[in-house]
Write a protein that holds these residues in place. Structure first.
Motif, PDB file in Angstrom:
ATOM      1  N   ALA A 174       0.828  -1.210   0.000  1.00 33.52           N
ATOM      2  CA  ALA A 174       0.000   0.000   0.000  1.00 33.52           C
ATOM      3  C   ALA A 174       0.859   1.255   0.000  1.00 33.52           C
ATOM      4  O   ALA A 174       0.539   2.240  -0.667  1.00 33.52           O
ATOM      5  CB  ALA A 174      -0.928  -0.016   1.222  1.00 33.52           C
ATOM      6  N   VAL A 175       1.972   1.226   0.743  1.00 29.51           N
ATOM      7  CA  VAL A 175       2.872   2.377   0.795  1.00 29.51           C
ATOM      8  C   VAL A 175       3.429   2.691  -0.588  1.00 29.51           C
ATOM      9  O   VAL A 175       3.498   3.852  -1.010  1.00 29.51           O
ATOM     10  CB  VAL A 175       4.025   2.109   1.782  1.00 29.51           C
ATOM     11  N   LEU A 176       3.827   1.644  -1.314  1.00 28.71           N
ATOM     12  CA  LEU A 176       4.502   1.828  -2.603  1.00 28.71           C
ATOM     13  C   LEU A 176       3.569   1.757  -3.795  1.00 28.71           C
ATOM     14  O   LEU A 176       4.016   1.932  -4.934  1.00 28.71           O
ATOM     15  CB  LEU A 176       5.602   0.762  -2.755  1.00 28.71           C
ATOM     16  N   ASP A 177       2.286   1.493  -3.540  1.00 34.34           N
ATOM     17  CA  ASP A 177       1.309   1.361  -4.619  1.00 34.34           C
ATOM     18  C   ASP A 177       1.743   0.273  -5.600  1.00 34.34           C
ATOM     19  O   ASP A 177       1.719   0.451  -6.815  1.00 34.34           O
ATOM     20  CB  ASP A 177       1.117   2.701  -5.341  1.00 34.34           C
ATOM     21  N   ARG A 178       2.139  -0.860  -5.034  1.00 37.14           N
ATOM     22  CA  ARG A 178       2.530  -2.035  -5.814  1.00 37.14           C
ATOM     23  C   ARG A 178       1.731  -3.230  -5.319  1.00 37.14           C
ATOM     24  O   ARG A 178       1.168  -3.223  -4.231  1.00 37.14           O
ATOM     25  CB  ARG A 178       4.031  -2.329  -5.671  1.00 37.14           C
ATOM     26  N   SER A 179       1.697  -4.288  -6.113  1.00 40.18           N
ATOM     27  CA  SER A 179       1.028  -5.501  -5.673  1.00 40.18           C
ATOM     28  C   SER A 179       1.865  -6.174  -4.591  1.00 40.18           C
ATOM     29  O   SER A 179       3.083  -5.990  -4.518  1.00 40.18           O
ATOM     30  CB  SER A 179       0.825  -6.462  -6.844  1.00 40.18           C
TER      31      SER A 179
END
Length: 328
Positions: A174-179
């Motif tokens: 969520a922090v990095l906007d990655r899966s």
């Protein structure tokens, strides 16, 4: 989730957990029952600074990032923010990634080798216990921070959040906007990279101090034979001056060359004030000129010999090593 150690805003250690924020009354309110924005931010400042410092390797840059995070926090609507810690860590991490990318491009023009900014970790009466010291030393050691420089910004963010602070993969995603799958891949790659390059030895603090003092005595006394006897054959000397002070502009390798360098410069250093202090979790030499920090020297030790020597002389990175805390 286990608690982890965060390097505080003032250099102290604060324990944070990865659980969601609880209504324990520590956030403070503004008198209407609503959380006070300043109190909420201050509650999490230590972990934000800890993340930013490990991401950037410079305490001054970490302070700037945390200040920018505060400006965004205080200037944005937060009605829909249910977990301030996660929200603030996300802002801070993304700001640190942006700054790290900029810094990496600037470092191509940096004069000489680059080392992380040293920070004092000598807490005096407030010193953490042995287990906490071990966590601190591992997460902010100069050797580990140097290795982290070779990671990509995203890999470094994942490694810091996961290894230093124990964030779950879902939160990091969520922090990095990655899966989450992508974050797990980044974490595995970063961990393998660090494990391959980080020092694989533990040194008793008393042994490290004893060898540091013998190293300084041999260099100061001009005892070439004794000094070479303390050095590993492939020892490396890395000096960071940024072109703003006298220090080797290239890495010096080999016991004979490193010993000759220290024998040559020891005479000049003798007239300065010297202190043994704790820097980034390990004993180091702090040299002061007219009360101002002039040099920090730290040894990496394995099997009773010096494997590498780090010297910091860039004045831009020495302002924070005199903090009023007592020497060891």
């Amino acid at each position: 989730m286990d608690s982890r150690q965060a390097l505080g805003w003032d250099g102290t250690v604060a324990t944070e957990t990865t659980s969601t924020d609880e209504a324990d009354g520590t956030d403070g309110t503004d008198g209407t029952g609503e959380p006070d924005e300043t109190a909420v931010f201050e509650r999490h400042r230590s972990i934000l600074t800890g993340v930013a410092y490990r991401m950037l390797g410079r305490f001054a840059d970490a302070e700037d990032v945390v200040q920018e995070a505060w400006l965004r926090w205080s200037g944005e609507g937060r009605a829909d923010v249910r977990e301030p810690r996660a929200y603030l860590v996300r802002i801070t991490t993304r700001l640190a990634i942006d700054r790290l990318r900029q810094a990496q491009s600037r470092r191509e023009d940096y004069v000489g080798p680059w080392l992380p900014e040293p920070v004092v970790t000598d807490y005096g009466p407030a010193a953490p216990d042995t287990a906490e010291r071990a966590v601190l030393a591992d997460s902010v050691s100069l050797a580990v921070l140097v290795v982290l420089e070779s990671l990509s910004p995203l890999e470094r963010a994942v490694f810091v959040l996961r290894e230093a602070f124990g964030f779950p993969f879902a939160e990091i995603a969520a922090v990095l906007d990655r899966s989450e799958a992508a974050v797990r891949q980044l974490a595995g790659r970063a961990r393998r990279h660090v494990e391959e390059r980080r020092p694989r030895y533990d040194v008793d603090p008393a042994e490290r101090r004893d060898l540091t003092e013998r190293f300084l005595a041999a260099a100061g006394g001009g005892d070439m034979e004794a000094l070479i006897g303390l050095l590993a054959p492939d020892v490396r000397l890395v000096g960071d001056s940024g072109g703003k002070a006298k220090a080797p502009l290239r890495i010096i390798e080999g016991a004979d060359k490193v010993a000759r360098f220290f024998i040559a410069v020891a005479g000049d250093a003798a007239r300065y004030e010297r202190r043994i202090v704790e820097i980034n979790g390990a004993v180091a030499l702090l040299v002061l000129s007219d009360g101002k920090p002039d040099l920090v020297l730290q040894l990496e030790i394995a099997d009773g010999t010096v494997r590498s020597v780090h010297i910091m002389r860039n004045p831009d990175k020495l302002g924070g090593v005199v903090s009023g805390r007592p020497a060891l």
